[in-house]
Design a protein around this motif. Sequence first.
Motif, PDB file in Angstrom:
ATOM      1  N   UNK A   1      -3.441   6.686 -20.935  1.00  0.00           N
ATOM      2  CA  UNK A   1      -4.468   7.038 -19.923  1.00  0.00           C
ATOM      3  C   UNK A   1      -3.954   6.308 -18.738  1.00  0.00           C
ATOM      4  N   UNK A   2      -2.792   5.287 -18.989  1.00  0.00           N
ATOM      5  CA  UNK A   2      -3.066   4.766 -17.195  1.00  0.00           C
ATOM      6  C   UNK A   2      -2.769   3.450 -17.190  1.00  0.00           C
TER       7      UNK A   2
ATOM      8  N   UNK B   1      -4.653   8.131  -8.124  1.00  0.00           N
ATOM      9  CA  UNK B   1      -6.099   7.306  -8.397  1.00  0.00           C
ATOM     10  C   UNK B   1      -7.402   7.462  -8.104  1.00  0.00           C
ATOM     11  N   UNK B   2      -8.063   7.259  -8.908  1.00  0.00           N
ATOM     12  CA  UNK B   2      -9.274   7.402  -8.474  1.00  0.00           C
ATOM     13  C   UNK B   2     -10.003   6.603  -8.975  1.00  0.00           C
ATOM     14  N   UNK B   3     -11.823   5.839  -8.368  1.00  0.00           N
ATOM     15  CA  UNK B   3     -12.671   4.404  -8.375  1.00  0.00           C
ATOM     16  C   UNK B   3     -13.533   4.844  -9.266  1.00  0.00           C
ATOM     17  N   UNK B   4     -13.756   4.540  -9.294  1.00  0.00           N
ATOM     18  CA  UNK B   4     -14.873   4.128 -10.751  1.00  0.00           C
ATOM     19  C   UNK B   4     -15.999   2.921 -10.015  1.00  0.00           C
ATOM     20  N   UNK B   5     -17.826   3.254  -9.817  1.00  0.00           N
ATOM     21  CA  UNK B   5     -18.369   3.103  -9.321  1.00  0.00           C
ATOM     22  C   UNK B   5     -19.933   2.965  -9.912  1.00  0.00           C
TER      23      UNK B   5
ATOM     24  N   UNK C   1       4.479  -4.337 -12.996  1.00  0.00           N
ATOM     25  CA  UNK C   1       6.126  -3.946 -12.674  1.00  0.00           C
ATOM     26  C   UNK C   1       6.934  -3.199 -14.072  1.00  0.00           C
ATOM     27  N   UNK C   2       6.554  -3.621 -15.055  1.00  0.00           N
ATOM     28  CA  UNK C   2       7.482  -2.421 -15.887  1.00  0.00           C
ATOM     29  C   UNK C   2       7.112  -0.833 -14.882  1.00  0.00           C
ATOM     30  N   UNK C   3       5.660  -0.434 -14.939  1.00  0.00           N
ATOM     31  CA  UNK C   3       5.116   0.950 -15.037  1.00  0.00           C
ATOM     32  C   UNK C   3       4.995   1.497 -13.828  1.00  0.00           C
TER      33      UNK C   3
ATOM     34  N   UNK D   1      -5.335   4.718 -12.034  1.00  0.00           N
ATOM     35  CA  UNK D   1      -4.203   5.401 -11.776  1.00  0.00           C
ATOM     36  C   UNK D   1      -3.380   5.867 -13.109  1.00  0.00           C
ATOM     37  N   UNK D   2      -3.407   7.735 -12.564  1.00  0.00           N
ATOM     38  CA  UNK D   2      -2.667   7.645 -13.751  1.00  0.00           C
ATOM     39  C   UNK D   2      -1.307   7.773 -14.335  1.00  0.00           C
ATOM     40  N   UNK D   3      -0.811   7.892 -15.613  1.00  0.00           N
ATOM     41  CA  UNK D   3       0.311   7.646 -15.516  1.00  0.00           C
ATOM     42  C   UNK D   3       1.158   7.679 -15.293  1.00  0.00           C
TER      43      UNK D   3
END
Length: 292
Positions: A68-69, A134-138, A88-90, A172-174
């Motif tokens: 899912x990211x 990316x997407x935002x949730x509100x 940092x890794x992804x 933020x997706x993979x």
Amino acid sequence: MIRNFVYLRANTVKEALDFLDQHKDDCKIICGGQSLLILMRQGLVAPEYLIDIKNVEELNYINFDPKDGLKLGATTTHRTIEKSSLINENYRVLVDMEKNLASVQTRNWGTIGGNLAHGDPTGDPGPVFIALNSTVKMATRERERTMPIEEFFIDYFETALEEGELLLEVQIPVIPPKTAVSYEKFNIIKNDQGIVSVAASITTEANGLGCKDARIVLGAAASTPIRAKKAEQMLIGQKLGDKLLDKVSIKASEEADPVPDIHASEEYRRNLIKALTKKMVKKSWEQAKTLA
Ligand SMILES: Cc1cc2nc3c(=O)[nH]c(=O)nc-3n(C[C@H](O)[C@H](O)[C@H](O)COP(=O)(O)OP(=O)(O)OC[C@H]3O[C@@H](n4cnc5c(N)ncnc54)[C@H](O)[C@@H]3O)c2cc1C
């Protein structure tokens, strides 16, 4: 001077949404206050009620799932993101971006939700999140909704957040295979807001030669962060080369709509966009082709 206000502290999302609902005509959310207090001191914003969400621990998280990211809660500070080994890794580009965002003091207190909700076209996270698709949730008390972050920024300091609505999360997706994302801003004072900035995401074909997908996002180049879509299209199906990079960066600078101010003229900003687009597209492309 700051006008008197009623201070309300929310400890949960529900409390914050209830406060917002009760006082939606004349209230403001405060989280780190790094941006809001400046406006309040200048008298540009003078809410009757100030709803403090700094203690809403439900929104302070970094969650990563390989399918899912990444999910970042709105009250997560810049410094927490910068220091996250998981990020940092992804999503290395987020760490690189955060390291150059303001001072350590501001990063320690300012939050990712506050940064986005402030809607400053010179903000660093916006272009990077758009490049990362990316997407935002509100949410309001009645409903929850998500939208691509690209649609979240409406105009100078104006976002899609409606009255009574709280920003909850950035999703933020993979990052797809053979994709690299890079970001840089040009500024005069170190770690200050950029005169302009560019984020570029490049996906190469499996053989690393052709460009399969591209996102070029310009910051401080218009009233909101914008994608240079015509420049992106010029890359698809092409092979990396200096001539192509020149054409793409000129196109990106033409797609910008920079406003002259005391820091830089319109022409200077367009030249910077050209230089940074060339640098970021090249950097991402060269990284992407080395990836598995
Ligand atoms: C000296 C200085 C240098 C800076 N340099 C940079 C820089 O280089 N790059 C950069 O990008 N930024 C920079 N900033 C801006 C700053 O980092 C961000 O704007 C800050 O992170 C905002 O977060 P906050 O939690 O302090 O928000 P606040 O100031 O508390 O709120 C900002 C706005 O967002 C709203 N808000 C906050 N949280 C929510 C929420 N969850 N839902 C709905 N609305 C919400 C508030 O009502 C307000 O309108 C700088 C700031 C300072 C003071």
